[in-house]
Design an enzyme around this catalytic site. Sequence first.
Site, PDB file in Angstrom:
ATOM      1  N   SER A 201       0.847  -1.303  -0.030  1.00  0.00           N
ATOM      2  CA  SER A 201       0.074   0.021   0.068  1.00  0.00           C
ATOM      3  C   SER A 201       0.910   1.315   0.015  1.00  0.00           C
ATOM      4  CB  SER A 201      -0.978  -0.241   1.216  1.00  0.00           C
ATOM      5  OG  SER A 201      -2.090   0.940   1.027  1.00  0.00           O
TER       6      SER A 201
ATOM      7  N   ASP B 221      -4.031   6.392  -3.052  1.00  0.00           N
ATOM      8  CA  ASP B 221      -2.720   5.538  -2.150  1.00  0.00           C
ATOM      9  C   ASP B 221      -2.042   4.878  -3.024  1.00  0.00           C
ATOM     10  OD1 ASP B 221      -4.593   3.611  -2.096  1.00  0.00           O
ATOM     11  OD2 ASP B 221      -4.097   3.056   0.058  1.00  0.00           O
TER      12      ASP B 221
ATOM     13  N   ASP C 246      -1.700   1.399  -3.427  1.00  0.00           N
ATOM     14  CA  ASP C 246      -2.331   0.263  -4.400  1.00  0.00           C
ATOM     15  C   ASP C 246      -3.868   0.835  -4.821  1.00  0.00           C
ATOM     16  OD1 ASP C 246      -3.302   0.538  -1.489  1.00  0.00           O
ATOM     17  OD2 ASP C 246      -3.975  -1.525  -1.587  1.00  0.00           O
TER      18      ASP C 246
ATOM     19  N   ASP D  89      -6.610   1.692  -3.710  1.00  0.00           N
ATOM     20  CA  ASP D  89      -7.939   1.285  -3.028  1.00  0.00           C
ATOM     21  C   ASP D  89      -8.430   2.293  -2.259  1.00  0.00           C
ATOM     22  OD1 ASP D  89      -6.039   0.945  -0.774  1.00  0.00           O
ATOM     23  OD2 ASP D  89      -6.870  -0.801  -0.162  1.00  0.00           O
TER      24      ASP D  89
END
Length: 480
Positions: A104, A256, A258, A260
């Site tokens: 992440s 962010d 990743d 999500d």
Amino acid sequence: MPKPVLSDFVKAYDVRGLVPDQLNVDVAWALGAAFAQTVIAPEGASGVVIGHDMRPSSPELSRAFAAGVTAQGLDATLIGLCSTDGLYYASGALDLPGAMFTASHNPAQYNGIKLCRAGARPVGQDSGLADVSALAQQLLDTGTSAGPVDGPVGDVVERDLLTDYAVFLRGLVDLSGGRPLKVVVDAGNGMGGHTVPAVLGTAAGLPELPLEVVPLYFELDGTFPNHEANPLEPENLRDLQAAVVEHGADLGLAFDGDADRCFVIDERGEPVSPSAVTALVATREVAKEVAAGTSAADVAVVYNVISSAAVPEIIAEQGARGVRTRVGHSFIKAEMAREDAVFGGEHSAHYYFRDFWFADTGMLAAMHVLAALGEQAEPLSRLTAAYSRYAASGEINSTVTDAPAATARVREWAADQGAEFDELDGLTATHAVTPDCPMWWLNLRASNTEPLLRLNVEAADQDTMTQVRDDVLALVRGER
């Protein structure tokens, strides 16, 4: 070399470790083999779908994980570069357990794995991750991660699902009929640079939308050369805020690492709180259900304990039912499934949709904001003002040596103020409106992993919020 101790970096909801000292190809192999034995095979699934982010170590680690799975006689479908919600899409659409290789927003030296069951159902410490970790540790300690076990080996296939993902999201929110909008998107050198051109642009071969996307840091680079890919930290939004004003854009979106999570910036360069986004999207999702013939009273929306008080108020004003839950995606997802909730939102800019297998997708939330803005003529700041009713402190962390004692001091102080309490997640104290004091509430939660207390305060006005915040912080930090 000593074997890594998985309990050091297998967290409550996922795996996050340093590469290669903690997370390396042997560990990934062992985790893949363990996931196959404890989750995939018991569920009767034929295999797993595996995606990865742009970190340099991600392709190698994801293939090692796939080798661990196929060594158990199960198949692995590699979808390559994707966002975490792209992996959830694949898990839902293919009805397969999934593994997403990402850390992440963590710094470049980290990588990790987010696991899910078929249909994007979560895997956490209480729902299988502890079993995966324990078996993987056994495999590492006994040296059985060097090659396949006896029996037939599964197949590895590669499949590109980016276009399918984009088509699916566009089918949930129609952006084709709105007024033209200019949107600056800060991908933070993360996976938003891969998914935004496909979903909001024409990179996946889909029709052009009435959107002018101004890209900021779309180059995929797991070293994060421009800023940390964590929009929760205000300093990571500054470039986007400046670009929105410079380009005269209608809004800005920040993803962010990743992709999500999604944060929203209005046309003035001011952040829109995730609670306001939650309320806005909730209103749209409730209205969609009602238009389809469902009674509003039968529609549930989930929110966590530190969402703005405006969120349950607005849900109730729509005639729908708000369901309050603990902070954390496993709690949100479980509550959504129990309530068959149409939508769920968190203060951290995670947004969950029943139409997306109860999983979180920042892209779909962003599309709702774009649609809401495009359907009317007002600027975003005016549109979201109706959802931003109170003054909030944001989350403030304090390092403490005795969290229970600090919490007790705050409870005693709040009781003296006439507050009421609940302990769904930490301590929540709520003070109703009185002739002498406007409404305020606070939540004080202890970190599970660090000697921290996390404080959130909200009040009817800025002065009240500031006073409560300062009084409570002084108590927490032993300054009074």
